[in-house]
Design a protein around this motif. Structure first.
Motif, PDB file in Angstrom:
ATOM      1  N   ARG A 151       0.577   4.655  -2.037  1.00  0.00           N
ATOM      2  CA  ARG A 151       0.528   5.934  -1.313  1.00  0.00           C
ATOM      3  C   ARG A 151       1.655   6.866  -1.765  1.00  0.00           C
ATOM      4  N   GLY A 171       0.830  -1.206   0.000  1.00  0.00           N
ATOM      5  CA  GLY A 171       0.000   0.000   0.000  1.00  0.00           C
ATOM      6  C   GLY A 171       0.864   1.254   0.000  1.00  0.00           C
ATOM      7  N   ALA A 184      -4.612   7.318  -3.181  1.00  0.00           N
ATOM      8  CA  ALA A 184      -3.999   6.029  -3.541  1.00  0.00           C
ATOM      9  C   ALA A 184      -5.068   5.078  -4.074  1.00  0.00           C
ATOM     10  N   SER A 185      -6.201   5.028  -3.385  1.00  0.00           N
ATOM     11  CA  SER A 185      -7.277   4.137  -3.801  1.00  0.00           C
ATOM     12  C   SER A 185      -7.832   4.568  -5.167  1.00  0.00           C
ATOM     13  N   ARG A 206     -13.321  -2.746  -8.456  1.00  0.00           N
ATOM     14  CA  ARG A 206     -12.548  -2.354  -9.644  1.00  0.00           C
ATOM     15  C   ARG A 206     -12.229  -3.585 -10.493  1.00  0.00           C
ATOM     16  N   ARG A 256      -0.931  -0.367 -11.953  1.00  0.00           N
ATOM     17  CA  ARG A 256      -0.685  -1.575 -11.160  1.00  0.00           C
ATOM     18  C   ARG A 256       0.447  -2.386 -11.789  1.00  0.00           C
TER      19      ARG A 256
HETATM   20  O1  C5P Z   1      -3.178  -0.522   2.527  1.00  0.00           O
HETATM   21  P1  C5P Z   1      -3.234   0.942   2.323  1.00  0.00           P
HETATM   22  O2  C5P Z   1      -4.398   1.615   2.993  1.00  0.00           O
HETATM   23  O3  C5P Z   1      -1.946   1.622   2.662  1.00  0.00           O
HETATM   24  O4  C5P Z   1      -3.426   1.135   0.744  1.00  0.00           O
HETATM   25  C1  C5P Z   1      -3.832   2.375   0.181  1.00  0.00           C
HETATM   26  C2  C5P Z   1      -4.632   2.100  -1.091  1.00  0.00           C
HETATM   27  O5  C5P Z   1      -3.775   1.529  -2.079  1.00  0.00           O
HETATM   28  C3  C5P Z   1      -5.766   1.089  -0.923  1.00  0.00           C
HETATM   29  O6  C5P Z   1      -7.000   1.709  -0.582  1.00  0.00           O
HETATM   30  C4  C5P Z   1      -5.846   0.409  -2.271  1.00  0.00           C
HETATM   31  O7  C5P Z   1      -6.737   1.088  -3.123  1.00  0.00           O
HETATM   32  C5  C5P Z   1      -4.463   0.546  -2.843  1.00  0.00           C
HETATM   33  N1  C5P Z   1      -3.727  -0.723  -2.814  1.00  0.00           N
HETATM   34  C6  C5P Z   1      -3.929  -1.612  -3.846  1.00  0.00           C
HETATM   35  N2  C5P Z   1      -3.220  -2.779  -3.903  1.00  0.00           N
HETATM   36  C7  C5P Z   1      -2.344  -3.082  -2.938  1.00  0.00           C
HETATM   37  C8  C5P Z   1      -2.140  -2.204  -1.848  1.00  0.00           C
HETATM   38  C9  C5P Z   1      -2.871  -1.027  -1.810  1.00  0.00           C
HETATM   39  O8  C5P Z   1      -4.745  -1.360  -4.726  1.00  0.00           O
HETATM   40  N3  C5P Z   1      -1.652  -4.210  -3.035  1.00  0.00           N
END
Ligand code: C5P
Length: 218
Positions: free
Chosen positions: A39, A35, A94-95, A182, A104
């Motif tokens: 971020r 994540g 981030a999301s 998604r 990705r």
């Molecule tokens: O886990 P964290 O809250 O730090 O992640 C932030 C955002 O990054 C998540 O809400 C998600 O949308 C995205 N994310 C993702 N795939 C991952 C880790 C995080 O899509 N492996």
């Protein structure tokens, strides 16, 4: 011989980060906070003022930024941003950018590079489904929205951010919906994942359960 990986996926504020870090410590493994990569890209995009849907520029950015994880600190192009990336505004951005398949894709190699001996614990949304499909153990952590909002509230207050419980619950639901609906690598348990509901477990109990499952498998 394959380097062992434990994947810990789950929704926002399910306790993945804390649990994954402690499981890694208990086993002497490396730790990947995937994540944080989303971020960091989000933070960089906010700083430069890139639109959240300008995929080409986001992809370039994700490839160009220099990231260092060391001793619990995260550096972005030389600057310590450990605290900045934890802001809710950055999590929400981030999301929003994590829906883009091309972005990705651009982050895959950086994540797989963490798989080095003696082993890795990786937390995120798609660690078991996409990034490490051959993981030795796949865990899916869940917890009620109430339990998660409560935890996130405490975390933010501890870090000196201001927060409102109602806003957090609403944002959590919105992020859960976006992450699980998604098209690109949606949040869902891998077919071979073990699910653990942590609503009524503390961190220690959760860590012990995961370490126990791993030892049974090795
Ligand atoms: O886990 P964290 O809250 O730090 O992640 C932030 C955002 O990054 C998540 O809400 C998600 O949308 C995205 N994310 C993702 N795939 C991952 C880790 C995080 O899509 N492996």
């Amino acid at each position: 011989l394959k380097v062992p990986v434990i994947t810990i996926d789950g929704p926002t504020a399910s306790g993945k980060g804390t649990v994954a870090q402690q499981v890694a410590d208990a086993l002497g493994f490396h730790y990947l906070d995937s994540g944080a990569l989303y971020r960091l890209t989000a933070l960089a995009s906010l700083k430069i003022g890139i639109d959240e849907n300008d995929v080409d520029t986001l992809v370039e950015l994700a490839q160009d930024i220099h990231i260092v994880f060391r001793e619990g600190c995260v550096r972005l192009d030389g600057e310590d941003v450990s605290l900045d990336i934890r802001a809710e505004s950055v999590g929400n951005r981030a999301s929003a950018i994590a829906v883009h398949g091309a972005l990705r894709q651009a982050l895959i190699a950086r994540q797989r590079a963490f798989r080095v001996p003696p082993g890795l614990v990786a937390d995120g949304r798609d660690m078991g489904t996409v990034i490490f499909p051959d993981a030795s153990l796949k865990v899916f952590l869940t917890a009620s929205v109430e339990a998660r909002a409560d935890r996130r509230y405490k975390q933010l207050i501890e870090k000196g951010f201001s927060a409102k419980l109602d806003d957090l619950s609403r944002d959590l639901r919105a992020r859960d919906d976006r992450d699980s609906q998604r098209a690109a690598a949606p949040l869902k348990p891998a077919d071979d994942a073990l699910t653990l509901d942590t609503s009524n477990l503390d961190v220690d109990q959760t860590v012990q359960t995961v370490v126990g499952w791993f030892r049974e498998r090795m």
